[in-house]
Enzyme design. Structure first.
Site, PDB file in Angstrom:
ATOM      1  N   LYS A  26       0.931  -1.118   0.158  1.00  0.00           N
ATOM      2  CA  LYS A  26       0.145  -0.141   0.118  1.00  0.00           C
ATOM      3  C   LYS A  26       0.971   1.164  -0.074  1.00  0.00           C
ATOM      4  CE  LYS A  26      -3.887  -0.571   2.482  1.00  0.00           C
ATOM      5  NZ  LYS A  26      -4.361  -0.834   3.759  1.00  0.00           N
ATOM      6  N   ARG A  96      -3.352   2.936   8.334  1.00  0.00           N
ATOM      7  CA  ARG A  96      -3.623   1.721   7.514  1.00  0.00           C
ATOM      8  C   ARG A  96      -2.308   0.812   7.655  1.00  0.00           C
ATOM      9  NH1 ARG A  96      -4.787   4.637   1.821  1.00  0.00           N
ATOM     10  NH2 ARG A  96      -5.723   2.658   1.533  1.00  0.00           N
ATOM     11  N   GLY A 105      -6.457 -10.601   6.283  1.00  0.00           N
ATOM     12  CA  GLY A 105      -6.521 -11.172   7.567  1.00  0.00           C
ATOM     13  C   GLY A 105      -5.915 -10.046   8.696  1.00  0.00           C
ATOM     14  N   MET A 107      -5.147  -5.765  10.209  1.00  0.00           N
ATOM     15  CA  MET A 107      -6.082  -4.947  11.074  1.00  0.00           C
ATOM     16  C   MET A 107      -6.843  -4.057   9.884  1.00  0.00           C
ATOM     17  SD  MET A 107      -4.515  -1.761  13.129  1.00  0.00           S
ATOM     18  CE  MET A 107      -5.321  -0.755  12.139  1.00  0.00           C
ATOM     19  N   ARG A 350      -3.509  -1.490  -6.328  1.00  0.00           N
ATOM     20  CA  ARG A 350      -2.615  -2.873  -6.323  1.00  0.00           C
ATOM     21  C   ARG A 350      -3.178  -3.863  -7.363  1.00  0.00           C
ATOM     22  NH1 ARG A 350      -5.896  -4.722  -1.012  1.00  0.00           N
ATOM     23  NH2 ARG A 350      -7.929  -4.696  -2.052  1.00  0.00           N
ATOM     24  N   HIS A 471     -15.731  -8.887   1.285  1.00  0.00           N
ATOM     25  CA  HIS A 471     -14.553  -9.795   1.800  1.00  0.00           C
ATOM     26  C   HIS A 471     -14.909 -11.506   1.295  1.00  0.00           C
ATOM     27  CE1 HIS A 471     -12.936 -12.812   4.869  1.00  0.00           C
ATOM     28  NE2 HIS A 471     -11.977 -11.616   5.109  1.00  0.00           N
ATOM     29  N   SER A 796      14.413 -43.125 -11.801  1.00  0.00           N
ATOM     30  CA  SER A 796      13.438 -42.120 -11.742  1.00  0.00           C
ATOM     31  C   SER A 796      13.040 -42.196 -10.238  1.00  0.00           C
ATOM     32  CB  SER A 796      12.129 -43.004 -12.428  1.00  0.00           C
ATOM     33  OG  SER A 796      10.966 -42.595 -12.025  1.00  0.00           O
ATOM     34  N   THR A 799       9.646 -40.446  -5.349  1.00  0.00           N
ATOM     35  CA  THR A 799       9.820 -39.670  -3.892  1.00  0.00           C
ATOM     36  C   THR A 799       8.792 -39.948  -2.956  1.00  0.00           C
ATOM     37  OG1 THR A 799       8.578 -38.047  -5.443  1.00  0.00           O
ATOM     38  CG2 THR A 799      10.906 -37.693  -5.438  1.00  0.00           C
ATOM     39  N   CYS A 863       8.812 -39.884 -10.391  1.00  0.00           N
ATOM     40  CA  CYS A 863       7.301 -40.244 -10.741  1.00  0.00           C
ATOM     41  C   CYS A 863       6.517 -40.247  -9.538  1.00  0.00           C
ATOM     42  CB  CYS A 863       7.440 -41.701 -11.300  1.00  0.00           C
ATOM     43  SG  CYS A 863       8.426 -42.765 -10.153  1.00  0.00           S
ATOM     44  N   TYR A 883      13.001 -35.102 -16.786  1.00  0.00           N
ATOM     45  CA  TYR A 883      11.442 -35.080 -16.883  1.00  0.00           C
ATOM     46  C   TYR A 883      10.558 -35.371 -15.389  1.00  0.00           C
ATOM     47  CZ  TYR A 883      11.090 -40.217 -16.350  1.00  0.00           C
ATOM     48  OH  TYR A 883      11.109 -41.684 -16.093  1.00  0.00           O
TER      49      TYR A 883
END
Ligand code: ADP
Ligand code: MG
Ligand code: MG
Length: 905
Positions: A26, A96, A105, A107, A350, A471, A796, A799, A863, A883
């Protein structure tokens, strides 16, 4: 620490847009606008660094800062030609908050600061408008007491309602100066009763109090929740903007409003907004009065008067200013303005929040308009938000039917697109609770930042009050949630747990509603959703590409992404259908084809169970011979769907007991079907029981103990590839061995596989060959990758398992503690959703490095689920994988994420 206070506007504009981190969004944009010569009420910004300093100094405002504030205040008094606390010509301020990124969220703003029993009289005199002066004073007491002193807003509201009733007046604007005067004194009594202290009348006390409150607001529960949700670091801090007031509530030639340079819901290029005559601050979004439209075209058919009509000069200036701001910031702007006696002031600008659809459209349009290039456009689109383009929508025919049946409950504003169905919840807490059982739609009069967690838990949000900039609308769009707001026919009886619309009554927790955030329609009952336009074009072909603008935009983003990215994007698919869907979405191969899924279908499971029950190799071979043609057929289907693209097939991975029924009826049935006695089945189930199946007899261990299983699989692959090749289809299989811990496991398995392939070739007189590699999913494999690469033509990264075994967390059991880990900041994220880059990512990195050291051109991919998570994709790009592979519907997301990763470098 450097300078703590920066002035903006007037003759001393010290900031600018480049100083966002220091001044907050701001503050820096106020300075930027002032620098462009746009009318901005002058003021000053306390830096975000000061917010952090406030906390390290034991939550005190230090004297150095206070001195800087006093200096800036003296300058501001000069700039505005009035005095703070002056009893002749008082300067009034707004205070502000303003962090780097906008945070709903945070003030609430305090307006009209500096008023007290004396300055209000001066304001009365200076403005010649007593009503305005006392209206401002009562607003100030309400806001300050609520925001700074923590006195409940509802107490003031109730007092106001009582007074209106007594006076027989309906609207705030009906109240006279005298009426407000009486209320001011009643409000002060409320403050004393509630806080135990008289309302602070010294303007300097008021100012320090408000500044402190902004700093404190950085750490309120709702601000922290918001930061978690949007991954905003806690140490960014907030700036404080202290700004001289301009007044939209001085009379009929005054007003205040908000505007967008493009439609935040669809992205369409049209000037758009809401305003109120003779009003101040948040009246527009608070839903106290119904805001009026800004433009004539927007007002059409509403019976409301537009700003364009009522104040044509101000409108023209506003329109021109907004266009200028958009061109300057090269993005859609969300602005706040106030008109004081016919003079326009900008109070904020903004980059506007927008839906995924709007975000994509705006990015593309800005490229077409020559404001940005396609690379910038790609960087601006939230990769995850692409999932909204693929999200289901309601079937229009079903909606028609409901309409005819009179099930259209009501219509509100189409504030956030998408389809949502759920049970009605009336409070955030209720929504959170009910969401554990099933989908909910949160229905509120209006929402406030306290409702955030309830909004997160809901499928969609419906409000009775508030416009497109309320909001609920802003926050829902940010979350990608469907939202219908301002459905004014909706009445809520919280005490009875009932939503009433006309004659209809619906019960919270019992009745279903379905809402279409793209049209604003709300229906009673459950509606089934149907595929998005993108799916209709790409998957079921019901829509032609040229008939869907949405699809065309999607396609453009994909085309730009494909041009920009380095990583290939493959998909995890086990069926020709999934493979075809993923290919339509742009998948460049299959990164993981799980063969075990093929074992469950139809009669196959019988043959699989026969194989498992077999006591010797002959018996197993017999059963496997039945499976071979089926498996071969599966591969033929997939190779055909992926013609010309690589298909990475993983050999059987799960432990065998997963294929056996664990309950008695199932075991009985199996015994019958296979013609054996129940005891045989029971014994085999008991034999195969494992204490920790995740680390038991599975993966490559199966092939080492029962090589005939993987021989069957490898034969099916080779024969399928040869069969389709005969039909002119190019099969590009890769065979992947799961769960390797040591290179010898791979070497052993490979010997078996190569031997089987040699036999196929001999039988057929062919020369089939394909790359053989391994998953890296056990930490030992990761750190011995130099050795493993001697045998593996590709890695490969699995994970999911790598995370399980790297952390020692069982994914299926981690639900009981992981949320707390994240809540208590022991982990930033759920590591199963977003790769733990520091630890598990390090294993990946080491493995890549060692693998390449042995075999420079080794192909590297991933993968696990992480292949579709944009942040993880960024990491995989940086470690140099070839990849990523993810589920079909995440292919577009991974594609954009891969492009963004490439553009970032
Ligand atoms: P938020 O971040 O919640 O939007 P703001 O600080 O932008 O809060 O303030 C909300 C509203 O208060 C503004 O849109 C504007 O209408 C009003 N306001 C803020 N500062 C001033 C001012 N200096 N003069 C007049 N109105 C103001
Ligand atoms: Mg606000
Ligand atoms: Mg604002």
């Amino acid at each position: 620490m450097g300078k703590g206070v920066y002035t903006f506007g007037g003759n001393r504009n010290e900031g600018g847009a480049a100083m966002r981190n220091l001044l907050g969004g701001k503050g820096c944009n106020l300075a930027e606008m002032a620098g462009l010569g746009i009318p901005v009420p002058p003021g000053f910004t306390l830096t975000t660094e000061q917010c952090n300093a406030y906390y390290t100094n034991g939550r005190q405002l230090v004297n150095e800062l206070k001195a800087e504030v006093m200096d800036a205040l003296r300058w501001l008094e000069g700039a505005r030609g009035c005095g703070f606390g002056s009893t002749e010509n008082p300067l009034l301020l707004s205070v502000r908050s303003g962090a780097r990124v906008s945070m709903p969220g945070m003030m609430d703003t305090v307006l009209n600061l500096g008023l007290n029993d004396k300055t209000v009289l001066a304001l009365e005199k200076a403005s010649g408008n007593p009503r305005f002066a006392w209206d401002s004073y009562r607003r100030f007491i309400t806001m300050y007491s609520n925001v700074v002193l923590g006195v409940e807003h509802a107490l003031f509201e109730a007092e106001l309602e009582r007074t209106k009733e007594r006076l027989g007046k309906h609207l705030d604007t009906d109240l006279s100066a005298e009426d407000w005067k009486v209320l001011v004194s009643a409000f002060k009594d409320i403050v004393f009763e509630e806080s135990g202290h008289p309302f602070p009348l010294d303007p300097m006390d008021q100012l320090w109090g408000a500044i402190r409150a902004v700093f404190e607001s950085w750490n309120t529960g709702r601000a922290i929740t918001y930061r978690r949700l949007h991954r905003i670091p806690d140490d960014w801090g907030t700036g404080v903007n202290v700004q001289s007031m301009v007044f939209g509530n001085m009379g009929e030639d005054c007003g205040t409003g908000v505007a967008f340079t493009r439609d935040p819901s669809t992205g369409e290029r049209l000037f758009y907004g809401e305003y109120l005559i003779n009003a101040q601050g948040e009246d527009v979004v608070a839903g106290i009065r119904t805001p009026q439209p800004i433009t004539r075209s927007q007002a059409e058919g509403t019976g409301l008067k537009s700003l364009e009509e009522v104040m044509p000069d101000s409108f023209r200036e506003l329109d021109a200013t907004c266009q200028r701001l958009e061109t300057h910031f090269k993005d859609m702007q969300d602005i706040e303005f106030t008109i004081e006696r016919g003079k326009l002031y900008l109070l904020q600008t903004r980059n506007g929040k927008r839906t995924a659809m709007a975000g994509i459209r705006i990015a593309i349009d800005l490229v077409d308009e020559g404001l940005i290039d396609s690379k910038t456009a790609l960087k601006r689109i939230d990769a995850d938000s692409l999932s909204q383009l693929l999200a289901p929508v309601f079937d229009p025919r079903e909606k028609d039917r409901l309409r005819k049946e009179g099930k259209l409950l009501t219509k509100g504003l189409n504030a956030g697109p998408g389809a949502a169905t759920g049970l009605i919840a009336l409070t955030a807490a209720q929504a959170e609770k009910m969401a554990q059982e099933g989908p909910v739609v949160l229905v509120r009069v209006e929402t406030s930042p306290e409702d955030i967690s309830g909004m997160i838990a809901s499928q969609g949000i419906l409000t009775a009050r508030g416009g497109m900039t309320s909001h609920a609308a802003v926050v829902a769009r940010g979350m990608g949630k469907p939202c219908v707001c301002g459905a004014s026919a909706v009445q809520i009886d919280l005490a009875r747990g009932i939503v009433r619309v006309g004659e209809k009554e619906l019960k919270a927790g019992q009745d279903w509603i379905s809402m279409d955030g793209s049209t604003g329609e709300v229906f009673v009952g459950k509606l089934s959703a149907h595929p998005s336009e993108v799916n209709q074009v790409l998957v079921d072909g019901r829509l032609k590409a040229e008939d869907s603008e949405l699809y065309q935009r999607f396609a453009k983003i994909m085309a730009w992404s494909h041009a920009a990215k380095r990583l290939k994007v493959r998909t995890n698919a086990d069926t020709p259908h999934d493979a075809a869907v993923a290919r339509a979405f742009g998948a460049e191969g299959i990164g993981l084809c799980r063969t075990e899924h093929m074992f469950f279908e139809g009669d196959r499971i019988i043959a699989v169970r026969e194989m498992i029950l077999a006591t010797d190799i002959e018996g197993r071979r017999k059963a496997l011979a039945k499976l071979l043609p089926m498996q071969r057929e599966d591969f033929e289907g997939i190779f055909t769907a992926m013609n010309g693209l690589p298909v990475n097939i993983r050999l059987l991975d799960p432990p065998l007991h997963e294929f056996l029924p664990q309950d008695e009826p199932g075991q009985k049935e199996m015994a019958e079907v296979l013609g054996v006695d129940l005891g045989t089945v029971e014994r085999r189930v008991a034999q195969l029981h494992e204490f920790n199946p995740m680390m038991g007899h599975r993966g490559c261990r199966l092939g080492i103990t029962f090589p005939e299983i993987i021989r069957m699989q490898v034969r099916a692959i080779a024969e399928a590839a040869l069969n389709v090749a005969a039909k002119g289809i190019t099969a590009v299989p890769e065979i992947m061995v799961p769960l390797i811990g040591t290179v010898r496991e791979l070497a052993y398995t490979k010997t078996e596989m190569l031997d089987e392939i040699a036999q196929v070739n001999k039988e057929r007189g062919t020369q089939f060959a394909c790359p053989m590699g391994t998953m890296i999913e056990i930490p030992r494999a990761a750190i011995t990758s130099d050795k493993i690469a001697a045998e593996a033509e590709f890695f490969s990264f699995g994970t999911n398992d790598l995370t399980q075994m790297g952390f020692g967390f069982s994914r299926d059991d981690a639900g009981s503690f992981l949320p707390e880990y994240v809540g208590k900041k022991i982990l930033e994220d759920d590591p199963f959703q977003s790769l733990d880059q520091e630890g598990i990512g390090e294993l990946v990195r080491i493995s890549c490095e060692k693998g390449r050291a042995t075999r420079p051109g080794i192909k590297l991919g991933v993968c696990g689920e992480h292949g579709g998570d944009p942040r993880s994709v960024g990491f995989f790009h940086r470690v140099g994988l070839d990849y990523v592979s993810c589920s079909p519907y995440r292919v577009p997301i991974a594609t954009l994420a891969a492009a963004q990763a490439a553009l970032e470098q």
